[in-house]
Design a protein around this motif. Structure first.
Motif, short mmCIF file in Angstrom:
data_model
loop_
_atom_site.label_atom_id
_atom_site.label_comp_id
_atom_site.label_asym_id
_atom_site.label_seq_id
_atom_site.Cartn_x
_atom_site.Cartn_y
_atom_site.Cartn_z
N GLN A 189 1.13 -1.16 -0.12
CA GLN A 189 0.24 0.14 0.03
C GLN A 189 0.70 1.29 0.06
O GLN A 189 1.79 1.36 0.58
CB GLN A 189 -1.00 0.07 1.26
CG GLN A 189 -1.87 1.13 1.29
CD GLN A 189 -2.82 1.07 2.35
OE1 GLN A 189 -2.48 0.71 3.54
NE2 GLN A 189 -4.07 1.48 2.44
N SER A 190 0.64 2.38 -0.80
CA SER A 190 1.20 3.57 -0.72
C SER A 190 0.03 4.58 -0.96
O SER A 190 -0.77 4.61 -1.78
CB SER A 190 2.20 3.53 -1.97
OG SER A 190 1.78 3.47 -3.15
N VAL A 191 0.31 5.64 0.11
CA VAL A 191 -0.76 6.56 0.09
C VAL A 191 -0.07 7.97 0.33
O VAL A 191 0.85 8.12 1.18
CB VAL A 191 -1.79 6.57 1.63
CG1 VAL A 191 -2.65 7.58 1.40
CG2 VAL A 191 -2.53 5.19 1.22
N TRP A 192 -0.38 8.84 -0.73
CA TRP A 192 0.10 10.19 -0.58
C TRP A 192 -0.64 11.13 0.31
O TRP A 192 -1.77 10.98 0.27
CB TRP A 192 0.46 10.87 -2.14
CG TRP A 192 1.27 9.93 -2.74
CD1 TRP A 192 0.94 8.89 -3.54
CD2 TRP A 192 2.56 10.17 -3.06
NE1 TRP A 192 2.15 8.21 -4.21
CE2 TRP A 192 3.15 9.17 -4.27
CE3 TRP A 192 3.53 11.28 -2.93
CZ2 TRP A 192 4.57 9.06 -4.57
CZ3 TRP A 192 4.79 11.02 -3.36
CH2 TRP A 192 5.20 10.19 -4.26
N PHE A 198 -5.81 12.91 0.47
CA PHE A 198 -5.11 11.45 0.53
C PHE A 198 -5.43 11.01 -0.56
O PHE A 198 -6.39 10.53 -1.11
CB PHE A 198 -5.80 10.74 1.90
CG PHE A 198 -5.44 11.16 2.85
CD1 PHE A 198 -4.57 10.75 3.72
CD2 PHE A 198 -6.17 12.21 3.73
CE1 PHE A 198 -4.01 11.07 5.21
CE2 PHE A 198 -6.21 12.76 4.80
CZ PHE A 198 -4.70 12.11 5.57
N GLU A 200 -4.34 7.36 -2.95
CA GLU A 200 -3.71 6.09 -2.84
C GLU A 200 -3.30 5.57 -4.49
O GLU A 200 -4.08 5.53 -5.01
CB GLU A 200 -4.75 4.80 -2.27
CG GLU A 200 -4.24 3.47 -2.13
CD GLU A 200 -5.13 2.68 -1.41
OE1 GLU A 200 -4.69 1.38 -1.40
OE2 GLU A 200 -6.17 3.13 -1.00
N SER A 201 -2.05 5.75 -4.43
CA SER A 201 -1.39 5.49 -5.98
C SER A 201 -0.16 5.24 -5.65
O SER A 201 0.58 5.56 -4.55
CB SER A 201 -1.57 6.72 -6.67
OG SER A 201 -0.89 6.47 -7.94
#
Length: 331
Positions: A189-192, A198, A200-201
């Motif tokens: 998981q990668s969340v900016w 927020f 998620e990408s």
């Protein structure tokens, strides 16, 4: 004992002076001492069986003989049994268990080529605990030699969050920039986090800043066992350019990409229109400003001497912005 470094402590329960003689198992005299009382240490013995004779006026028969043995150790044989790995939540929870053939030895713990601990132990099992992540060598030694095992205690779930992108944006040049995820390790998981949003990408992609100020960009990554994050403060200056955006014709599909030491352009429906191509570096500085003409065929710009990084391309035609796109130039 190894070679001649064994010893035996003789205790005489009398204050009277005694003479002491010691022999090997074949009856050969190895040494003697006079005027001994209380305790006497016999040294210089090797592994084997021995006899000691104590002579004193207080002994009923005049003398007394006792036998004793000195163990001769052999080279230890260390065998790996099991290990536990450190984790992100418990970074010092690693351990190594091994067995050894000898009972009396010194243990040396080496982590990533550096000695971190050494201690004496007695028994047939070695347990080394409270280990952090790393490559370990466990050495067991006695007077006859040593034996060692290698154990990899790297945390295979470990991850390190990181990303690339400019930390300075000049709105008068280009208000957009790409932020690319360059994290290490295997994450699910990668969340900016940026400007209260927020996303998620894997990559943040191209982000357009509308106002000057300082922006915090944060990347959060995680897997089943570990979590990590990385932050960057982006300083945005200047005023955003208010260019009228051209709505492409249906057949227009503007695109730009990097390949074979060139930046390639495509997607222009017509050829021969005057256009301005500007390219900005990761720091937001203008590195190229060139007048060109559109082409319905693919066109390219040689950049073989440019350093690796993220570059932003802005195309304007007749004073109207038609494309802003970031490309990554690899090493």
């Amino acid at each position: 004992a190894a070679e001649y470094d064994g010893s035996a402590l003789i205790t005489i329960n009398s204050d009277a002076s005694s003479s002491v003689v010691w022999y090997d198992e074949a009856g050969v005299v190895l040494g003697s001492a006079e005027d001994v009382s209380g305790e006497y240490l016999i040294e210089g013995l090797y592994g084997g069986s021995f006899y000691v004779e104590v002579t004193s006026d207080e002994i009923a028969c005049g003398s007394m003989t006792k036998s004793f043995s000195i163990s001769q150790p052999s080279q230890p044989d260390l065998n790996f049994v099991s290990n536990t790995y450190p984790s992100c939540s418990e970074p010092n929870a690693g351990s190594i268990t091994a067995t050894i053939t000898e009972d009396d030895w010194t243990v040396t713990v080496i982590q990533d080529g550096v000695e971190v601990d050494s201690f004496d132990m007695y028994g047939s099992e070695i347990l080394v605990e409270e280990l952090s992540e790393g490559e370990y060598e466990i050495v067991a030694s006695n007077a006859c030699g040593n034996s060692h095992i290698l154990v990899d205690l790297h945390n295979h779930f470990s991850i390190t969050a990181d990303f690339e992108g400019p930390s300075f944006i000049d709105l008068n040049n280009v208000p957009s920039a790409a932020y690319i995820n360059t994290s290490d390790g295997s994450f699910d998981q990668s969340v900016w986090e940026i400007d209260g949003l927020f996303i998620e990408s894997a990559d943040l992609g191209t982000w357009t800043f509308s106002e000057p100020g300082e922006y915090e960009i944060r990347l959060n990554i995680a897997n089943l066992a570990c979590y990590d994050s990385h932050e960057m403060t982006v300083t945005v200056v200047g005023e955003a350019l208010e260019l009228e955006e051209v709505v492409p014709e249906e057949e227009d599909q503007f695109n730009a990409w990097f390949a074979n030491d060139h930046i390639w352009l495509s997607g222009f429906a017509d050829s021969g229109k005057a256009m301005q191509m500007q390219i900005f570096g990761q720091d937001g500085r203008l590195v190229l400003d060139e007048q060109r003409f559109t082409s319905s065929e693919q066109s390219s710009l040689a950049i073989s001497n440019w350093s690796a990084g993220i570059y932003t391309i802005r195309i304007t035609i007749e004073g109207k912005e038609v494309m802003t796109k970031s490309v990554v130039i690899a090493e």
